[in-house]
Design a protein around this motif. Structure first.
Motif, mmCIF file in Angstrom:
data_model
loop_
_atom_site.group_PDB
_atom_site.id
_atom_site.type_symbol
_atom_site.label_atom_id
_atom_site.label_comp_id
_atom_site.label_asym_id
_atom_site.label_seq_id
_atom_site.Cartn_x
_atom_site.Cartn_y
_atom_site.Cartn_z
ATOM 1 N N LEU A 1 0.808 -1.140 -0.022
ATOM 2 C CA LEU A 1 -0.068 0.102 0.104
ATOM 3 C C LEU A 1 0.905 1.206 0.023
ATOM 4 N N MET A 2 0.286 2.210 -0.529
ATOM 5 C CA MET A 2 1.195 3.646 -0.664
ATOM 6 C C MET A 2 0.745 4.461 0.324
ATOM 7 N N GLU A 3 1.655 5.126 1.052
ATOM 8 C CA GLU A 3 1.269 5.819 2.432
ATOM 9 C C GLU A 3 0.333 6.866 2.043
ATOM 10 N N ASP A 4 0.207 7.261 0.822
ATOM 11 C CA ASP A 4 -0.589 8.538 0.673
ATOM 12 C C ASP A 4 -1.846 8.150 0.087
ATOM 13 N N SER B 1 14.862 -2.218 -1.054
ATOM 14 C CA SER B 1 14.967 -1.135 -0.162
ATOM 15 C C SER B 1 14.041 -0.006 -0.463
ATOM 16 N N ASN B 2 13.280 0.652 0.621
ATOM 17 C CA ASN B 2 12.432 1.656 0.212
ATOM 18 C C ASN B 2 12.440 2.587 1.604
ATOM 19 N N GLY B 3 13.351 3.785 1.593
ATOM 20 C CA GLY B 3 13.352 4.420 2.814
ATOM 21 C C GLY B 3 14.009 3.325 3.899
ATOM 22 N N PRO B 4 13.410 3.272 5.068
ATOM 23 C CA PRO B 4 13.726 2.409 6.213
ATOM 24 C C PRO B 4 13.630 0.975 6.143
ATOM 25 N N ARG B 5 12.596 0.787 5.124
ATOM 26 C CA ARG B 5 12.061 -0.467 4.898
ATOM 27 C C ARG B 5 12.914 -1.493 4.199
ATOM 28 N N CYS B 6 13.128 -2.611 4.480
ATOM 29 C CA CYS B 6 14.018 -3.489 3.648
ATOM 30 C C CYS B 6 13.667 -4.854 3.396
ATOM 31 N N LEU B 7 13.229 -5.412 2.357
ATOM 32 C CA LEU B 7 12.658 -6.863 2.281
ATOM 33 C C LEU B 7 14.056 -7.621 1.786
ATOM 34 N N LEU C 1 -0.920 1.838 -7.035
ATOM 35 C CA LEU C 1 0.283 1.178 -7.317
ATOM 36 C C LEU C 1 1.111 1.388 -8.505
ATOM 37 N N PRO C 2 0.192 1.096 -9.387
ATOM 38 C CA PRO C 2 0.851 1.396 -10.708
ATOM 39 C C PRO C 2 1.458 2.748 -11.200
ATOM 40 N N GLY C 3 2.923 2.638 -11.593
ATOM 41 C CA GLY C 3 3.416 3.622 -11.834
ATOM 42 C C GLY C 3 4.485 4.374 -10.820
ATOM 43 N N GLN C 4 4.151 3.540 -9.635
ATOM 44 C CA GLN C 4 4.979 4.012 -8.181
ATOM 45 C C GLN C 4 6.219 3.331 -8.357
ATOM 46 N N GLU C 5 7.255 4.089 -7.707
ATOM 47 C CA GLU C 5 8.719 3.430 -7.383
ATOM 48 C C GLU C 5 8.439 2.649 -6.039
#
Length: 119
Positions: free
Chosen positions: A27-30, A53-59, A34-38
């Motif tokens: 889910l996007m925070e805002d 990695s996306n900010g402080p989150r890492c898979l 989802l399509p087109g989002q990094e």
């Protein structure tokens, strides 16, 4: 029963793409779509270890070869005659890339305390 056909074209060498398989809900925070989002930065390390990695989150995950390659296709909206017969038309598709591997992420994201201090 009418059979619909399509013609597939590659322009130059096909781009190598990686399929991303995530066992989670994204889910996007805002609340935006989802399509087109990094999604983040995908890094492929030694022995097939992968991080997203996306900010402080890492898979963390692993790379896996697909049994059969996939082709990413896009409709062009164009048609052409089949074997020069104008009464028989076929769709023209553009091939955008080939997928031979996938990155599999089957764990929850981990938070990195180190990334909170970075700008």
């Amino acid at each position: 029963m009418a059979v619909k056909a399509a013609v597939l074209y590659f322009e130059g060498k096909p781009e190598e793409l990686v399929l991303i398989e995530i066992q989670s809900t994204i889910l996007m925070e805002d609340g935006s779509k989802l399509p087109g989002q990094e999604l983040g930065t995908l890094e492929i390390g030694k022995e097939g270890v992968v991080t997203l990695s996306n900010g402080p989150r890492c898979l963390y995950g692993k790379m896996q070869d697909l049994k059969s390659p996939l082709v990413l296709m896009q409709r062009t909206g164009q048609e052409q005659a089949v074997d020069g017969d104008p009464t028989r038309r076929t769709a023209v598709l553009a091939a955008r890339g080939v997928v031979r591997r996938k990155a599999i992420f089957n764990q929850r994201p981990q938070l990195s305390v180190e990334s909170f201090g970075k700008s």
